[in-house]
Design an enzyme around this catalytic site. Structure first.
Site, PDB file in Angstrom:
ATOM      1  N   ASP A   1      -9.355   3.505  -3.753  1.00 16.91           N
ATOM      2  CA  ASP A   1     -10.294   2.413  -3.166  1.00 16.91           C
ATOM      3  C   ASP A   1     -11.893   2.406  -3.718  1.00 16.91           C
ATOM      4  O   ASP A   1     -12.279   3.302  -3.695  1.00 16.91           O
ATOM      5  CB  ASP A   1     -10.362   2.311  -1.735  1.00 16.91           C
ATOM      6  CG  ASP A   1      -8.873   1.884  -0.853  1.00 16.91           C
ATOM      7  OD1 ASP A   1      -8.039   1.634  -1.733  1.00 16.91           O
ATOM      8  OD2 ASP A   1      -9.042   1.629   0.288  1.00 16.91           O
TER       9      ASP A   1
ATOM     10  N   ASP B   1       0.857  -1.220  -0.155  1.00 13.09           N
ATOM     11  CA  ASP B   1      -0.028  -0.056  -0.053  1.00 13.09           C
ATOM     12  C   ASP B   1       0.883   1.290   0.059  1.00 13.09           C
ATOM     13  O   ASP B   1       2.040   1.182   0.083  1.00 13.09           O
ATOM     14  CB  ASP B   1      -0.935  -0.071   1.284  1.00 13.09           C
ATOM     15  CG  ASP B   1      -2.337   0.409   1.051  1.00 13.09           C
ATOM     16  OD1 ASP B   1      -2.356   1.288   0.085  1.00 13.09           O
ATOM     17  OD2 ASP B   1      -3.353   0.035   1.458  1.00 13.09           O
TER      18      ASP B   1
END
Ligand SMILES: *[C@@H]1O[C@H](CO)[C@@H](O)[C@H](O)[C@H]1NC(C)=O
Ligand SMILES: *[C@@H]1O[C@H](CO)[C@@H](O)[C@H](O)[C@H]1NC(C)=O
Ligand SMILES: CC(=O)N[C@H]1CO[C@H](CO)[C@@H](O)[C@@H]1O
Length: 415
Positions: free
Chosen positions: A237, A182
């Site tokens: 996301d 991430d």
């Protein structure tokens, strides 16, 4: 890196002079036409691709499950074990879903006295290696998560920035097969600097570990990440609603030409089964992800699948489009006020097509052969992948009436 490449370039040039002077001349001429900056970039990427990412993984898009979309930080080792059990008992494992991926929040906030990551004692008391053994015992693979920053996005565990080699060795020693990496708390360092370090560290462990870059499309990773990872997020996301899903599909579509075996565009994990969309919206979500050669990472609770969700996720004909060995990402080829045609080539001259009504009322959508790369006059058998029925000898176009947000997905096989 550039220096190393020049010496390799020199060697290969001398070699080709032995093979043939003409080839070498050709190489020099074509080099001369690119600017030196481009040349450095190209040579660096070439080298990285050969040396960094030769892990043999991702020849087709990865399939599996990830904890984040449904569970967020609310995870523990029982959930992971039960998910692995369910992957097998539902039959999903046999259809190709093989990765069981733990997302954020699996580790203690503090590293141990040697600086190693430590599994969170309260939720993963047996440790990650024991979980990997369990998952491997089911014939599945274990994925883990870290972050190219000081802390992960939850800020509940450390990131791997500055600890790439040590953490990669830890992951490999535990038997980890997949790393999602991430982008939070990254000190404003470019992803192009941070992600290759982990890529190299993973490769140096000698264990093949699928490397999933998750820098949210920040610096257009489709352009540079093929030499670094096996997939790269092209979007922020996803959320479990229609607008989020359709916008991820569109953003991901821009980068279609960069995907291929070994490196895939990733519009984020599936929301199918999480309850925020209708069945027809989830059917479209799954169909478009499959056509776009996106990773098929289930994001619901597979221990409690209802029959509808199961039927969407276990459609072997749709999965076969995703896993087709040609590995060409299908794309949006026609759009008219929300009436869309998406299509892409498959192996053996087949063509996958989706007719998708993204508007708010019923409509008829038509794909003519010229829209989807078939020659006029071609006769095809049209397999409807959701109705599981075949129309023989279809010519010129295929069309269907569709409810709002519904889609049809076909594979066309020329006769
Ligand atoms: C992150 O870590 C780096 C080096 O490890 C350090 O220089 C930096 O100050 C840290 N940033 C934050 C926000 O903690
Ligand atoms: C898919 O799920 C449906 C609904 O549960 C079931 O009837 C069907 O047998 C399953 N198919 C496969 C291939 O697992
Ligand atoms: C007939 C009809 O309006 N159907 C909808 C399906 O999608 C298209 C695109 O807007 C809409 O125009 C239609 O309203």
């Amino acid at each position: 890196m550039a220096l190393q490449y020049s010496s390799i370039g020199g060697r290969s040039c001398r070699l080709s002079m032995v093979i043939g002077f003409a080839l070498c001349l050709l190489l020099l001429l074509s080099n001369a036409r690119t600017s030196s900056a481009t040349r450095v970039l190209m040579s660096k990427e070439h080298l990285l691709r050969r040396n960094l990412l030769d892990n043999g993984l991702g020849n087709t898009p990865p399939m599996g499950w990830n904890s984040w979309n449904h569970f967020g930080c609310n995870i523990d080792e029982d959930l992971i074990r039960e998910t692995a059990d369910a992957m097998v008992s539902t039959g999903l494992a046999a259809l190709g879903y093989q990765y069981v991926n733990i997302d954020d929040c699996w580790a203690e906030l503090d590293r141990d006295s040697q600086g190693n990551l430590v599994a969170k004692a309260s939720t993963f008391p047996s440790g990650i290696q024991a979980l990997a053994d369990y998952v491997h015992g089911k014939g599945l693979k274990l994925g883990l998560y870290s972050d190219a920053g000081n802390l992960t996005c939850s800020k509940k565990m450390p990131g791997s920035l500055g600890h790439e080699d040590q953490d990669a060795k830890t992951f490999a020693s535990w038997g980890v097969d997949y790393l999602k990496y991430d982008n939070c708390n990254n000190n404003d360092i470019s992803p192009k600097e941070r992600y290759p370090q982990m890529s190299e560290a993973l490769l140096n462990t000698g264990r093949p570990i699928f490397f999933s870059l998750c820098e949210w499309g920040q610096e257009d990773p489709a352009i540079w990440a093929k030499s670094v990872g096996n997939s790269w997020r092209t979007t922020g996301d996803i959320k479990d609603n229609w607008n989020s899903m359709t916008s991820r599909a569109d953003q991901n579509d821009m980068w279609a030409s960069y995907a291929g075996p070994g490196g895939w565009n990733d519009p984020d994990m599936l929301e199918v089964g999480n309850g925020g969309m209708t069945t027809e919206e989830y059917r479209a979500h799954f169909s478009i992800w499959a056509l776009a050669k996106a990773p098929l990472l289930i994001g619901c609770d597979i221990r409690a699948l209802d029959a509808t969700t199961q039927e969407l996720l276990n459609n072997t004909e749709v999965i076969a489009v995703n896993q087709d060995k040609l590995g060409v990402q299908g794309r949006k080829v026609k759009s008219n006020d929300g009436l869309e045609v998406w299509a892409g080539p498959l192996s053996d001259n087949k063509v996958a097509v989706i007719l998708w009504n993204r508007s708010s009322s019923t409509a008829t959508i038509t794909a003519s052969w010229s829209d989807i790369g078939l020659e006029s006059g071609t006769s095809v058998d049209a397999r409807d992948l959701w109705a599981h029925s075949t129309q023989s000898s279809v010519t010129e176009e295929i069309s269907a009436q569709l409810d709002s947000h519904a889609c049809k997905m076909y594979v066309l096989t020329p006769n």
